[in-house]
Design an enzyme around this catalytic site. Structure first.
Site, mmCIF file in Angstrom:
data_model
loop_
_atom_site.group_PDB
_atom_site.id
_atom_site.type_symbol
_atom_site.label_atom_id
_atom_site.label_comp_id
_atom_site.label_asym_id
_atom_site.label_seq_id
_atom_site.Cartn_x
_atom_site.Cartn_y
_atom_site.Cartn_z
ATOM 1 N N LYS A 13 0.850 -1.192 0.000
ATOM 2 C CA LYS A 13 0.000 0.000 0.000
ATOM 3 C C LYS A 13 0.885 1.242 0.000
ATOM 4 C CE LYS A 13 -4.345 1.059 2.418
ATOM 5 N NZ LYS A 13 -4.982 0.972 3.739
HETATM 6 C C1 E4P Z 1 -8.352 1.972 3.628
HETATM 7 O O1 E4P Z 1 -7.573 1.153 3.188
HETATM 8 C C2 E4P Z 1 -8.163 2.674 4.900
HETATM 9 O O2 E4P Z 1 -7.470 1.811 5.767
HETATM 10 C C3 E4P Z 1 -9.460 3.018 5.597
HETATM 11 O O3 E4P Z 1 -10.582 2.641 4.838
HETATM 12 C C4 E4P Z 1 -9.514 4.400 6.144
HETATM 13 O O4 E4P Z 1 -10.733 4.564 6.804
HETATM 14 P P1 E4P Z 1 -11.010 5.756 7.835
HETATM 15 O O5 E4P Z 1 -11.211 7.017 7.060
HETATM 16 O O6 E4P Z 1 -12.250 5.342 8.558
HETATM 17 O O7 E4P Z 1 -9.798 5.828 8.731
#
Ligand code: E4P
Length: 217
Positions: free
Chosen positions: A83
């Protein structure tokens, strides 16, 4: 539609995985913090449990260091999706990882232009953050719709991974629009099974059943 679980909580992943509901997992530095675990150790445990892609995020901000970190994360298991953030350095690292045959999840996407350029850089997944756009009174779901149109116009293979999901409606709306994947916290996925009319109807059935005085077993 594929379901990814957005957590590093292995017990929660196991519960959903045992029901066959987990097609993959996404983590990020905040979720690793919340787990209280070592990133390499917890990610390995998740990869051993789930056969689909498990996103593990780099934390360097320059491409060279991102590539070093990503290569280390990729060694955890064959189902790691590296990522990277949607920055120029992140896209540089994305291209390098994709050329080596790694899955790449490009995260922190907040515009259609970002999604388009991530696809050009060879992203396997693009992660538009719906909830965080809604939080600042923008329309997260409109972004999913725009990316769907653009990717379909040019037959990009990058999968739309609707992220930052806060509600069941986010999931059903993303499904209606045609997002390829959603990633959601375990409690939101479990909430998909709930409806007040189900609870009300069941209470009435049980009351009436008691009144029959019968037993099935
Ligand atoms: C995606 O890969 C992220 O980890 C996640 O969806 C972020 O979500 P949040 O905005 O609730 O922290």
């Amino acid at each position: 539609m594929k379901f990814f679980v957005d957590t590093a909580d292995t017990a929660a992943i196991r519960e959903l995985n045992d029901l066959g509901m987990v097609d993959g997992v996404t983590t990020n530095p905040s979720l690793i913090l919340k787990s209280g675990r070592d990133i390499l150790e917890v990610t390995k445990e998740i990869c051993d449990m789930v056969s689909g892609p498990v996103s593990a995020e780099v934390v360097a901000t320059e491409a060279k260091q991102m590539i070093e970190e990503g290569n280390k994360l990729a060694k955890i298991a064959p189902n790691i999706a590296i990522k990277v953030p949607l920055t120029w350095d992140g896209l540089t690292a994305c291209k390098a990882f994709a050329s080596e045959g790694h899955m790449v999840n490009v995260t922190l996407c907040f515009s259609a232009a970002q999604a388009l350029i991530a696809a050009k850089a060879g992203a396997t997944f693009i992660s538009p953050f719906i909830g965080r756009l809604d939080d600042i009174n923008l329309d997260g779901m409109q972004l999913i719709e725009d990316i769907r149109v653009i990717y379909d116009n040019y037959d990009f293979k990058t999968e739309i991974l609707a992220a930052s999901i806060r509600s069941v409606n986010h999931i059903t709306d993303a499904a209606r629009i045609g997002a390829d994947v959603i990633t959601a916290p375990p409690n939101v996925i479990k909430a998909m099974a709930s409806h007040p009319l189900t609870d009300k109807g069941l209470a009435q059935f049980l009351k009436d059943w008691d009144a029959t005085g019968q037993k099935i077993v």
